[in-house]
Motif scaffolding. Structure first.
Motif, PDB file in Angstrom:
ATOM      1  N   THR B 590     -23.946  13.173  27.797  1.00  0.00           N
ATOM      2  CA  THR B 590     -25.254  13.707  28.161  1.00  0.00           C
ATOM      3  C   THR B 590     -26.333  12.657  27.915  1.00  0.00           C
ATOM      4  O   THR B 590     -26.160  11.769  27.079  1.00  0.00           O
ATOM      5  CB  THR B 590     -25.615  14.941  27.308  1.00  0.00           C
ATOM      6  N   VAL B 592     -30.838  12.517  27.622  1.00  0.00           N
ATOM      7  CA  VAL B 592     -32.041  13.331  27.540  1.00  0.00           C
ATOM      8  C   VAL B 592     -32.893  13.038  28.768  1.00  0.00           C
ATOM      9  O   VAL B 592     -32.844  11.936  29.326  1.00  0.00           O
ATOM     10  CB  VAL B 592     -32.762  13.031  26.211  1.00  0.00           C
ATOM     11  N   THR B 594     -35.849  12.331  29.375  1.00  0.00           N
ATOM     12  CA  THR B 594     -36.866  11.284  29.364  1.00  0.00           C
ATOM     13  C   THR B 594     -36.275   9.883  29.394  1.00  0.00           C
ATOM     14  O   THR B 594     -37.001   8.899  29.361  1.00  0.00           O
ATOM     15  CB  THR B 594     -37.739  11.400  28.110  1.00  0.00           C
ATOM     16  N   MET B 595     -34.955   9.782  29.438  1.00  0.00           N
ATOM     17  CA  MET B 595     -34.349   8.453  29.431  1.00  0.00           C
ATOM     18  C   MET B 595     -34.653   7.720  30.741  1.00  0.00           C
ATOM     19  O   MET B 595     -34.688   8.324  31.799  1.00  0.00           O
ATOM     20  CB  MET B 595     -32.835   8.563  29.223  1.00  0.00           C
ATOM     21  N   SER B 596     -34.849   6.404  30.634  1.00  0.00           N
ATOM     22  CA  SER B 596     -35.139   5.650  31.856  1.00  0.00           C
ATOM     23  C   SER B 596     -33.880   5.606  32.711  1.00  0.00           C
ATOM     24  O   SER B 596     -32.758   5.588  32.207  1.00  0.00           O
ATOM     25  CB  SER B 596     -35.612   4.240  31.518  1.00  0.00           C
ATOM     26  N   LYS B 599     -31.420   2.824  32.082  1.00  0.00           N
ATOM     27  CA  LYS B 599     -30.607   2.987  30.873  1.00  0.00           C
ATOM     28  C   LYS B 599     -29.467   3.974  31.133  1.00  0.00           C
ATOM     29  O   LYS B 599     -28.340   3.762  30.698  1.00  0.00           O
ATOM     30  CB  LYS B 599     -31.518   3.504  29.757  1.00  0.00           C
ATOM     31  N   ALA B 600     -29.785   5.049  31.869  1.00  0.00           N
ATOM     32  CA  ALA B 600     -28.739   6.016  32.201  1.00  0.00           C
ATOM     33  C   ALA B 600     -27.686   5.382  33.100  1.00  0.00           C
ATOM     34  O   ALA B 600     -26.488   5.670  32.991  1.00  0.00           O
ATOM     35  CB  ALA B 600     -29.355   7.237  32.877  1.00  0.00           C
ATOM     36  N   ILE B 602     -26.690   2.330  33.039  1.00  0.00           N
ATOM     37  CA  ILE B 602     -25.783   1.528  32.207  1.00  0.00           C
ATOM     38  C   ILE B 602     -24.674   2.412  31.660  1.00  0.00           C
ATOM     39  O   ILE B 602     -23.491   2.093  31.749  1.00  0.00           O
ATOM     40  CB  ILE B 602     -26.565   0.849  31.064  1.00  0.00           C
ATOM     41  N   LEU B 603     -25.079   3.563  31.103  1.00  0.00           N
ATOM     42  CA  LEU B 603     -24.080   4.493  30.572  1.00  0.00           C
ATOM     43  C   LEU B 603     -23.118   4.926  31.669  1.00  0.00           C
ATOM     44  O   LEU B 603     -21.893   4.877  31.521  1.00  0.00           O
ATOM     45  CB  LEU B 603     -24.787   5.710  29.959  1.00  0.00           C
ATOM     46  N   ILE B 615     -29.978  16.731  29.658  1.00  0.00           N
ATOM     47  CA  ILE B 615     -30.431  17.837  28.815  1.00  0.00           C
ATOM     48  C   ILE B 615     -31.920  17.695  28.570  1.00  0.00           C
ATOM     49  O   ILE B 615     -32.455  16.585  28.528  1.00  0.00           O
ATOM     50  CB  ILE B 615     -29.653  17.888  27.476  1.00  0.00           C
ATOM     51  N   LYS B 617     -35.602  17.652  26.834  1.00  0.00           N
ATOM     52  CA  LYS B 617     -36.116  17.142  25.559  1.00  0.00           C
ATOM     53  C   LYS B 617     -36.334  18.294  24.593  1.00  0.00           C
ATOM     54  O   LYS B 617     -36.011  18.204  23.418  1.00  0.00           O
ATOM     55  CB  LYS B 617     -37.432  16.427  25.836  1.00  0.00           C
ATOM     56  N   CYS B 618     -36.901  19.364  25.120  1.00  0.00           N
ATOM     57  CA  CYS B 618     -37.285  20.488  24.280  1.00  0.00           C
ATOM     58  C   CYS B 618     -36.211  21.566  24.381  1.00  0.00           C
ATOM     59  O   CYS B 618     -35.818  21.964  25.472  1.00  0.00           O
ATOM     60  CB  CYS B 618     -38.629  21.011  24.773  1.00  0.00           C
ATOM     61  N   SER B 619     -35.736  22.043  23.256  1.00  0.00           N
ATOM     62  CA  SER B 619     -34.559  22.905  23.290  1.00  0.00           C
ATOM     63  C   SER B 619     -34.880  24.331  23.696  1.00  0.00           C
ATOM     64  O   SER B 619     -33.985  25.133  23.882  1.00  0.00           O
ATOM     65  CB  SER B 619     -33.876  22.894  21.921  1.00  0.00           C
TER      66      SER B 619
END
Lengths: 661, 661
Positions: B590, B592, B594-596, B599-600, B602-603, B615, B617-619
């Motif tokens: 997963t 979050v 707000t991830m750039s 960066k996602a 790369i994963l 997912i 940011k706020c639960s």
């Protein structure tokens, strides 16, 4: 020697060796202990993601260069390849990051090297350049570096192209230097062109009846290689006990090995009988006062001592002699046997000393002697040239001890410039690696383990599939609130060694506890040093980008980071607050606590992380369950937490290793 | 020809070419359209993670082999390397997964190939074996495969060792076959040993004054290479318009190109004047009725037609002729110019036809002619051998159109078996790649893009750093509850094409909505087929492991998956429930929201994912914000959502590409 003053000659030999060894050892022991050894395990660990403070410093670089020259000249049985790789890596880091700033030479594009990833790339290219320079054989850069980086965490595709570019420049510079030196003014340097061991046996042919000897050669080579690793590991343990006692003991050990080596090199050739010079040779025989294949030593005119030819040459020349074709009768069986045994044991005894010393050349040399020995024993059962046997012997011994099949294959082929050998070299490497893998692990892994680096393997151990990440998360989690009291930060930084902390927003800044991000120790230290604190617990009004520039947070050269103990704050300041929000990484990589450890390791390793946040499955609890670092993935840590896994580990591991590496 | 019946000869030539081309085209068009073209873009896309249903089927394999033989024999200007790579990849997949099961030959260890990752490894090794077999030059396997896989998503360290093993076997088999064929019974196959173009110019030397011509060669080669790519792209667009109209048009196109080619090959040599045979040549001159360097064509005895020598040879022989040293005067300037132009344009025109056709050999041939042309133009300004110029010309043209520097370098060096060339080849490759990279992208990228595969690049575009993952998440999210009604599952599977669905636990199974895991469409289909439904909405009591074995969920061969339309359920069954808990992946990766995006990516790419859950940011909101697939990371998708980014993209991209690839 020519005047038959043998004791004088021996004295001069021993003394010059002793002085050179001591020079290397004193410099290394007192000025830069990190320069000892080959440096390749350190480079591997650095590329794997381990930060090593002193290993790539300017001081290490200088001592490594001087010490390596002294050690190799001192007749110690050590190589130059490893130190050259380490040296190149040092140059890469120095160039990229540190010196330039110091001398105000920093320019704009150097900011690209202010982060870990680019630095690791730089070191990879540097190491590749070192390999290329050491062997003067450039293609294996691609393969060798692939192999090296296949074992390290942070591999990226752009790297290949950069490494290629680096190698091209190394080749250009080497060629230019060789052209300059062709006049003969540079001693041995100019010789040999870009290919070192140009084997010129014209008609290399082999058939199916040569297969059996070659396979046997591979099997025994694999066993010998793993025996080499085994003995080296034992000896390194003994040496480390001695070395721990202090610098004097280190020097004593180096002195002892140096004198022993001198005795071996000078004493053993007396055992060999003199052989008459071959009649139709283009070379001078016996060769006197210069590097050559036929050393006179104590022999009568027109005779040479074959064992002295092996011992009293540069390592490169000895390898070239052993590899050369059409010289089946140049060496006697006993000379080769003595040389093999001496080379085998001297190689082991010389490695752990406090001098810069490579492993590659001793191993390749021992392997070549082993191959020649097999050729002499096989005799007429095989039609293969003995020089070819020497190449295959090197391959089997390298395969058995280093296990880097592809690199070794390419390096050997480039060194010998003979692609026709390829199928045989591949066969030998496969056989010897397969045999040796069953017995123990490769030599660099052993050294990395002995040095205690938290090295992350390329694959998860089988037992990691049975564990979840929550099984290895330990200890109370240290975290900070979004707006945190300065005193609290200082206390936590002083009492723990952690390098990353989750930032959690709590009421009144959010409705419920919420993971805001991750902040690094280094960044906290920058904040504390600037003392831009808030008088009370509220969000900072001013824009952080006005107070700080991105360069303030750029990573400094290793070993030069700030320390919390250097920061002294007044009690008033300790009671003030810092708003951590603008300085946190708001989207750290996270995994859920039920994820299997093996799966989390893939993420950690492939993406090249330092900190991995573990979040709970159920959102009603605290928003963070733990923080995983490189240390948490090491087998030592896991097996300490779960001792019952040990047996399963070893039973499965051997088969696993054989299939998957 | 010997009897001067030129029209007869022409007729036979045209007809045989025509029949062979038609054979290849009809087979390809009607039986296996996926076998058309080189197949390398498909292999690249597959290794990148794109599932292609028909591309690796048994039918494609058979047609590819037959079609490739027919197409290459039919004098079409196409290569065999690409189809051989594709063929090997097919064999790898067939062997690993499909046929064996059909013929009940499946054995226990084959279960290792029931998942995507191992299959991709298998295809990588297969492709490597194909390259090794095509060029009979094994080392570049390491480098080429590294390069290929550096561009694909799923690279693992164990692969290198396996690919090496595969190559060793290829080499062994090749050598055995060559030994068998040495008696001459196998036509052209046995010739040449393991090194194809053994350049034996003895004294290759070059100095600083040769640098300028070589750099100019590289610059122009880079421009020509990118021009080649540009024209090929335009022509492929035109061809695809024609091909869309139906099989008849495809065949007409192939027929037209075949006849044009025949006219060119037979007609153009008349333009060249006859040249007297060289006096001291070891070869027969003119060579009649056999493969040779000096074709008689229409010439008088003891004369040969140099252009016919180039046209009427196998591609391998022509390359060998152009590469051979000491033949500076064998070809006239105009013959080489005509050959270069013909080869350049025929290579472009022949690629898009519905026949299996490789690109590598035409490019290497055109490049060799280009190099010879430059050599003739430079004349006495350079002392380099013209054969060497041909090698460098190939390098520059390959660098300009394919851009795979390291692989090309290694392949060329292995083909020519001359490591002394290395510095020059590297220089030329660097120059031509740098020049061509500024102009357009490499040929395989262009074809992949034309074919519309969702190919993920190795790096993020610069604008991805300015976007967060929530910027590219689109559409309403389809998810299932932990215990879901069968009718609902069937409805969602029928109305959407998604392959993965988040599973969310809601009250009464949890206190608040909670992300439980991820379930795949393929697994849902297995569950629906088994009809083990629950009568009401509750957790399943029986153990799932008793009802299903892991093999039920093993991935089938591509193109053989179940389809939701094949499953027919009664209305009672539609109202029953399935407990999805035991079948979900409970720890999906997963990020979050707000991830750039960079960066996602790369994963996504490094770990080799198909689905990435986003997912919030706020639960307090829904536990899942979206699901990212490969499609969401493609530039086309992102730029459609954010059209304003387009300009920034192009401005920065060129520089970016130059530095980072």
């Amino acid at each position: 020697m020519l005047a038959q003053k043998y004791y004088w000659a021996f004295g001069v030999f021993v003394m010059s060796n002793f002085v050179l060894t001591m020079l290397a050892a004193v410099l290394t022991a007192y000025i830069a202990p990190a320069a000892a050894g080959s440096g390749i395990p350190e480079v591997m660990a650095y590329l794997n993601g381990v930060d090593l403070p002193e290993v790539f410093s300017f001081r290490t670089l200088v001592i490594k260069v001087i010490g390596c020259i002294a050690a190799v000249s001192s007749s110690l049985h050590v190589g130059k390849a490893g130190p050259m790789v380490h040296t190149s890596a040092c140059v890469a880091l120095e160039f990229g990051a540190r010196r330039f700033k110091k001398y105000r030479l920093t320019c704009k594009w150097l900011r690209y090297f202010k982060n870990d990833r680019d630095r690791r790339d730089l070191v990879t290219c540097g190491a590749g350049a070192g390999v290329a320079a050491a062997f003067r054989a450039p293609i294996e850069n691609g393969a060798a570096m692939t192999n090296a980086t296949a074992n390290v965490s942070m591999w990226r595709s752009a790297l290949l192209w950069r490494a290629f570019f680096t190698t091209a420049i190394v080749v250009a510079v080497l060629r230019a230097l060789i052209d300059v030196c062709n006049s003969g003014k540079c001693g041995l340097f100019g010789k040999g062109g870009l290919i070192m061991f140009n084997v010129t046996a014209d008609d290399i042919s082999y058939g199916s009846k040569d297969l059996l000897p070659v396979i046997i050669l591979g099997v025994i080579g694999g066993i010998l290689g793993s025996l080499y690793n085994f003995l080296l590991e034992k000896l390194l343990r003994v040496y480390s006990l001695i070395n721990e006692k202090g610098c004097a003991y280190k020097l004593l050990l180096a002195a002892f090995v140096s004198i022993t080596t001198s005795f071996c090199l000078f004493g053993l050739p007396w055992l060999a009988s003199c052989r008459p010079c071959p009649i139709n040779t283009s070379e001078a025989c016996p060769s006197i006062g210069r590097s050559g294949n036929f050393k006179k030593f104590q022999c009568a005119p027109d005779h040479y001592n074959d064992l002295a030819s092996l011992f009293f040459n540069t390592n490169d020349d000895t390898i070239r002699n052993l590899y050369s074709g059409g010289t089946d009768n140049a060496f006697s069986k006993y000379s080769i046997l003595i040389f093999f045994a001496t080379s085998f044991f001297l190689g082991i005894f010389s490695y752990g000393l406090v001098v810069p010393s490579g492993l590659f050349v001793p191993v390749i040399l021992t392997g070549a002697a082993y191959g020649r020995l097999v050729a002499l024993l096989v005799g007429s059962h095989s039609t293969l040239d003995h020089g070819l046997f020497a190449v295959l012997g090197s391959a089997s011994f390298l395969g058995g001890s280093m296990r880097m099949t592809v690199s070794v294959c390419v390096i050997l082929l480039e060194l010998t410039n003979n692609l026709v050998l390829l199928p045989l070299v591949m066969l030998v490497l496969l056989v010897s690696k397969a045999v040796a893998d069953v017995l123990n692990s490769n030599i660099y892994d052993i050294i990395v383990k002995l040095k205690g680096f938290p090295f992350l393997e390329g694959y998860g151990e089988p037992y990691m599939r049975q564990l979840t990440v929550s099984d290895v998360v330990t200890g109370p989690l240290q975290f900070f609130r979004g707006v945190e009291r300065v005193g609290n930060i200082v206390h936590v930084l002083k009492t723990t060694g952690h390098n990353g902390f989750p930032v959690i927003d709590e009421p009144p800044f959010s409705d419920s506890p919420l993971l805001y991000g991750l902040i690094l120790r280094a960044h906290l230290l920058v904040l504390l040093k600037r003392r831009q604190f808030l008088p009370n617990c509220s969000l900072a009004s001013s824009d952080a980008s006005r107070l700080f520039s991105p360069l303030d947070f750029a990573k400094r050269g290793s070993g030069k980071g700030d320390d919390i103990c250097d920061i002294h704050l007044t009690p008033q300041e300790m009671n003030m607050f810092i708003d951590l929000h603008p300085f946190s990484n708001t989207s750290p990589y996270t995994v859920v606590e039920t994820m299997s450890l093996a799966k989390a390791l893939i993420l950690f390793r492939e993406v090249g992380l330092r900190h991995l946040l573990v979040i709970p499955k159920c959102s009603s609890r605290s928003p963070v369950a733990g923080l995983l670092t490189r240390h948490d993935f090491t087998p030592e840590h896991i097996l300490r937490l779960h001792p019952t896994l040990t047996e399963i580990k070893w039973k499965r591991k051997k088969l696993f290793r054989f299939y998957f590496r």
